[in-house]
Design a protein around this motif. Structure first.
Motif, PDB file in Angstrom:
ATOM      1  N   TRP A   1      66.805   7.409   6.198  1.00 41.50           N
ATOM      2  CA  TRP A   1      66.615   7.453   4.733  1.00 41.50           C
ATOM      3  C   TRP A   1      67.664   8.362   4.093  1.00 41.50           C
ATOM      4  CZ3 TRP A   1      65.557  11.165   1.032  1.00 41.50           C
ATOM      5  CH2 TRP A   1      65.086  10.714  -0.194  1.00 41.50           C
ATOM      6  N   GLN A   2      67.882   9.529   4.718  1.00 46.35           N
ATOM      7  CA  GLN A   2      68.845  10.496   4.165  1.00 46.35           C
ATOM      8  C   GLN A   2      70.267   9.952   4.175  1.00 46.35           C
ATOM      9  OE1 GLN A   2      67.997  13.851   6.645  1.00 46.35           O
ATOM     10  NE2 GLN A   2      66.203  14.439   5.452  1.00 46.35           N
ATOM     11  N   GLN A   3      70.558   9.104   5.154  1.00 45.20           N
ATOM     12  CA  GLN A   3      71.944   8.633   5.298  1.00 45.20           C
ATOM     13  C   GLN A   3      72.276   7.428   4.430  1.00 45.20           C
ATOM     14  OE1 GLN A   3      73.437   8.327   9.235  1.00 45.20           O
ATOM     15  NE2 GLN A   3      72.625  10.311   9.845  1.00 45.20           N
ATOM     16  N   LEU A   4      71.270   6.759   3.888  1.00 49.96           N
ATOM     17  CA  LEU A   4      71.536   5.527   3.136  1.00 49.96           C
ATOM     18  C   LEU A   4      71.488   5.756   1.635  1.00 49.96           C
ATOM     19  CD1 LEU A   4      69.424   2.808   4.976  1.00 49.96           C
ATOM     20  CD2 LEU A   4      71.821   3.362   5.296  1.00 49.96           C
ATOM     21  N   ASP A   5      72.460   5.169   0.931  1.00 51.72           N
ATOM     22  CA  ASP A   5      72.418   5.218  -0.527  1.00 51.72           C
ATOM     23  C   ASP A   5      71.647   4.020  -1.070  1.00 51.72           C
ATOM     24  OD1 ASP A   5      73.974   7.474  -0.606  1.00 51.72           O
ATOM     25  OD2 ASP A   5      75.829   6.316  -0.483  1.00 51.72           O
ATOM     26  N   ASN A   6      71.733   2.923  -0.345  1.00 47.89           N
ATOM     27  CA  ASN A   6      71.220   1.648  -0.823  1.00 47.89           C
ATOM     28  C   ASN A   6      69.851   1.349  -0.208  1.00 47.89           C
ATOM     29  OD1 ASN A   6      71.358  -0.690  -2.193  1.00 47.89           O
ATOM     30  ND2 ASN A   6      73.010  -1.607  -0.979  1.00 47.89           N
ATOM     31  N   LYS A   7      68.785   1.493  -1.031  1.00 43.33           N
ATOM     32  CA  LYS A   7      67.423   1.323  -0.493  1.00 43.33           C
ATOM     33  C   LYS A   7      66.553   0.567  -1.476  1.00 43.33           C
ATOM     34  CE  LYS A   7      67.814   5.974   0.934  1.00 43.33           C
ATOM     35  NZ  LYS A   7      67.934   7.065   0.026  1.00 43.33           N
ATOM     36  N   SER A   8      65.496  -0.041  -0.946  1.00 40.22           N
ATOM     37  CA  SER A   8      64.494  -0.663  -1.815  1.00 40.22           C
ATOM     38  C   SER A   8      63.731   0.460  -2.527  1.00 40.22           C
ATOM     39  CB  SER A   8      63.518  -1.494  -0.992  1.00 40.22           C
ATOM     40  OG  SER A   8      62.736  -0.643  -0.179  1.00 40.22           O
ATOM     41  N   GLU A   9      63.051   0.073  -3.597  1.00 42.91           N
ATOM     42  CA  GLU A   9      62.284   1.068  -4.348  1.00 42.91           C
ATOM     43  C   GLU A   9      61.172   1.667  -3.484  1.00 42.91           C
ATOM     44  OE1 GLU A   9      61.190  -0.433  -8.253  1.00 42.91           O
ATOM     45  OE2 GLU A   9      59.679   1.159  -8.343  1.00 42.91           O
ATOM     46  N   ARG A  10      60.529   0.782  -2.668  1.00 34.54           N
ATOM     47  CA  ARG A  10      59.425   1.301  -1.853  1.00 34.54           C
ATOM     48  C   ARG A  10      59.921   2.251  -0.767  1.00 34.54           C
ATOM     49  NH1 ARG A  10      57.512  -4.518   0.812  1.00 34.54           N
ATOM     50  NH2 ARG A  10      59.393  -4.868   2.010  1.00 34.54           N
ATOM     51  N   ALA A  11      61.145   2.011  -0.250  1.00 33.90           N
ATOM     52  CA  ALA A  11      61.702   2.930   0.745  1.00 33.90           C
ATOM     53  C   ALA A  11      62.098   4.248   0.086  1.00 33.90           C
ATOM     54  CB  ALA A  11      62.908   2.300   1.428  1.00 33.90           C
ATOM     55  N   GLU A  12      62.642   4.122  -1.117  1.00 34.39           N
ATOM     56  CA  GLU A  12      63.044   5.317  -1.871  1.00 34.39           C
ATOM     57  C   GLU A  12      61.836   6.245  -2.041  1.00 34.39           C
ATOM     58  OE1 GLU A  12      65.694   7.527  -2.997  1.00 34.39           O
ATOM     59  OE2 GLU A  12      66.524   5.518  -3.184  1.00 34.39           O
ATOM     60  N   ARG A  13      60.720   5.676  -2.450  1.00 34.42           N
ATOM     61  CA  ARG A  13      59.478   6.424  -2.656  1.00 34.42           C
ATOM     62  C   ARG A  13      58.938   7.012  -1.354  1.00 34.42           C
ATOM     63  NH1 ARG A  13      56.098   8.310  -6.887  1.00 34.42           N
ATOM     64  NH2 ARG A  13      56.601   7.083  -8.691  1.00 34.42           N
ATOM     65  N   ALA A  14      59.021   6.189  -0.299  1.00 33.52           N
ATOM     66  CA  ALA A  14      58.406   6.586   0.963  1.00 33.52           C
ATOM     67  C   ALA A  14      59.148   7.750   1.619  1.00 33.52           C
ATOM     68  CB  ALA A  14      58.375   5.392   1.915  1.00 33.52           C
ATOM     69  N   GLY A  15      60.434   7.885   1.332  1.00 37.78           N
ATOM     70  CA  GLY A  15      61.216   8.951   1.978  1.00 37.78           C
ATOM     71  C   GLY A  15      61.496   8.635   3.441  1.00 37.78           C
ATOM     72  N   ALA A  16      61.315   7.373   3.793  1.00 37.74           N
ATOM     73  CA  ALA A  16      61.513   6.957   5.187  1.00 37.74           C
ATOM     74  C   ALA A  16      61.921   5.483   5.200  1.00 37.74           C
ATOM     75  CB  ALA A  16      60.218   7.141   5.976  1.00 37.74           C
ATOM     76  N   VAL A  17      62.793   5.135   6.157  1.00 36.47           N
ATOM     77  CA  VAL A  17      63.253   3.742   6.290  1.00 36.47           C
ATOM     78  C   VAL A  17      62.856   3.233   7.679  1.00 36.47           C
ATOM     79  CG1 VAL A  17      65.368   2.376   6.651  1.00 36.47           C
ATOM     80  CG2 VAL A  17      65.178   3.857   4.647  1.00 36.47           C
ATOM     81  N   ASN A  18      62.165   2.088   7.733  1.00 36.80           N
ATOM     82  CA  ASN A  18      61.827   1.527   9.057  1.00 36.80           C
ATOM     83  C   ASN A  18      62.519   0.191   9.314  1.00 36.80           C
ATOM     84  OD1 ASN A  18      60.313  -0.328   7.584  1.00 36.80           O
ATOM     85  ND2 ASN A  18      58.670  -0.378   9.096  1.00 36.80           N
ATOM     86  N   THR A  19      63.215  -0.333   8.284  1.00 36.52           N
ATOM     87  CA  THR A  19      63.907  -1.614   8.438  1.00 36.52           C
ATOM     88  C   THR A  19      65.269  -1.522   7.758  1.00 36.52           C
ATOM     89  OG1 THR A  19      61.791  -2.775   8.344  1.00 36.52           O
ATOM     90  CG2 THR A  19      63.746  -4.106   7.997  1.00 36.52           C
ATOM     91  N   LEU A  20      66.308  -1.955   8.453  1.00 34.10           N
ATOM     92  CA  LEU A  20      67.655  -1.851   7.898  1.00 34.10           C
ATOM     93  C   LEU A  20      68.383  -3.187   8.054  1.00 34.10           C
ATOM     94  CD1 LEU A  20      69.930   1.207   8.468  1.00 34.10           C
ATOM     95  CD2 LEU A  20      70.862  -1.041   8.796  1.00 34.10           C
ATOM     96  N   ILE A  21      69.141  -3.539   7.021  1.00 33.42           N
ATOM     97  CA  ILE A  21      69.980  -4.745   7.074  1.00 33.42           C
ATOM     98  C   ILE A  21      71.436  -4.303   7.115  1.00 33.42           C
ATOM     99  CG2 ILE A  21      70.681  -6.854   5.860  1.00 33.42           C
ATOM    100  CD1 ILE A  21      68.020  -6.824   4.397  1.00 33.42           C
ATOM    101  N   PHE A  22      72.210  -4.840   8.072  1.00 30.50           N
ATOM    102  CA  PHE A  22      73.662  -4.661   8.045  1.00 30.50           C
ATOM    103  C   PHE A  22      74.229  -5.851   7.271  1.00 30.50           C
ATOM    104  CE2 PHE A  22      72.625  -2.486  12.162  1.00 30.50           C
ATOM    105  CZ  PHE A  22      73.037  -1.209  11.800  1.00 30.50           C
ATOM    106  N   ASN A  23      74.725  -5.606   6.066  1.00 32.71           N
ATOM    107  CA  ASN A  23      75.266  -6.694   5.247  1.00 32.71           C
ATOM    108  C   ASN A  23      76.631  -7.149   5.776  1.00 32.71           C
ATOM    109  OD1 ASN A  23      73.164  -6.835   3.276  1.00 32.71           O
ATOM    110  ND2 ASN A  23      73.917  -4.910   2.411  1.00 32.71           N
ATOM    111  N   GLU A  24      77.028  -8.365   5.363  1.00 36.30           N
ATOM    112  CA  GLU A  24      78.318  -8.946   5.795  1.00 36.30           C
ATOM    113  C   GLU A  24      79.490  -8.018   5.461  1.00 36.30           C
ATOM    114  OE1 GLU A  24      79.010 -11.974   7.248  1.00 36.30           O
ATOM    115  OE2 GLU A  24      76.875 -12.415   7.509  1.00 36.30           O
ATOM    116  N   ASP A  25      79.409  -7.335   4.295  1.00 37.43           N
ATOM    117  CA  ASP A  25      80.527  -6.482   3.864  1.00 37.43           C
ATOM    118  C   ASP A  25      80.496  -5.094   4.525  1.00 37.43           C
ATOM    119  OD1 ASP A  25      78.419  -5.193   2.672  1.00 37.43           O
ATOM    120  OD2 ASP A  25      79.106  -5.464   0.599  1.00 37.43           O
TER     121      ASP A  25
END
Ligand code: NDP
Length: 270
Positions: free
Chosen positions: A71-95
């Protein structure tokens, strides 16, 4: 070409996620490979780059102890992840960019309300614990408009801080185990106490009539908290296997655009 995904954690050997995602892939006819990868606790950042650039993964799930660090390392997050303060799913985009989400909350709520038909609206809910798992489920729980959500934690100040953080979303209060009052309809254990076979100190008159007790931990036998709940008159006791499968389904949907049938996979795991 087969798209590759993984769950990262430390330790990770025990993870049921590869089994669950392989079953989802087979069921929905998706060309997907999913593995479990142990990441050194002090090398998260370089590991994320390797997973993206060398292993060419399309996405990952994140488990203990990395959810908050990601969570701390990502700038780009869903609103629910932003609120949760934790990320359990990550997408590596094409770019090459990374997008973080948190599906734990929706997983818990779907297991409670859909799989087990537990009513949350207007109920008194007690959430035990104030760690990563607890944080992730508060906003979705408040979305069901309970009469009250009380967060109780061994370190009371952490529960109080969480209550302050989410108090714009509904009736939420926080405190220590000593502050717990009698008569809760739904009690959710999000402490790591079950891992040590322990139960937080709870009052004997905690449960209202027809109460449901939910342990986020799962085990082939009753966890310490589930045993406590049965001894104290809970009408329904549920362990966290359904939450695990439901959060995985939500992640799979995010990555693949198809929603798997969780019941079939749950039955197989039981
Ligand atoms: P954290 O380490 O972030 O938080 C642990 C929490 O447990 C803290 O609130 C801590 O209190 C409390 N705690 C630890 N030991 C004890 C004890 N002996 N007595 C009372 N309280 C204790 O862990 P997570 O939030 O990530 O995970 C919590 C649990 O939820 C784990 O069992 C995990 O396996 C489970 N989980 C299940 C999921 C599922 O899909 N089923 C998903 C996510 C988690 P303090 O703040 O005072 O240290």
């Amino acid at each position: 070409m087969t798209d590759k995904y993984a769950v990262i954690g430390n330790p990770i050997k025990h993870s049921k996620s590869p089994l669950i995602h392989s079953a989802f892939a087979k069921q929905t006819d998706q060309d997907v490979e999913y593995s479990a990868i142990e990441v050194p606790v002090d090398a998260l950042q370089s590991s994320l780059i390797q997973l993206r650039d060398i292993l060419k993964l399309k996405g990952i799930n994140i488990t203990v102890p990395f959810k908050e660090q990601v969570w701390q390392q990502l700038d780009n997050k869903s609103e629910r992840a932003e609120r949760a303060g934790a990320v359990n799913t990550l997408i590596f985009n094409e770019d090459g960019s990374m997008f973080g989400d948190n599906t734990d909350g929706v997983g818990l709520c779907r297991d409670l309300t859909v799989n087990h038909a537990v009513e949350l609206k207007g109920k008194r809910i007690l959430l035990l614990g104030a760690g990563g798992a607890a944080r992730g489920v508060i906003a979705p729980l408040l979305g069901y408009e309970p009469a009250e959500l009380f967060v109780a934690n061994r370190t009371a100040s952490k529960a109080e801080a969480l209550a302050d953080l989410f108090n714009d979303l509904g009736h939420i209060n926080g405190g220590g185990f000593d502050d717990i009052t009698p008569g809760f309809d739904v009690v959710i254990n999000a402490t790591a106490a079950s891992l040590q076979g322990e139960v937080p100190p709870l009052p004997d008159d905690l449960l209202a009539e027809h109460a449901t007790c939910y342990d986020m931990m799962y085990s082939d036998n009753d966890t310490a908290f589930i045993s406590w709940a049965k001894q104290h008159g809970a009408a329904k006791t549920i362990d966290g296997l359904g939450m695990l499968v439901e959060q995985a389904a939500e992640a799979f949907h995010l990555w693949r655009g198809v929603m798997p049938d969780t019941q079939a996979v749950l039955q197989k795991l039981r």
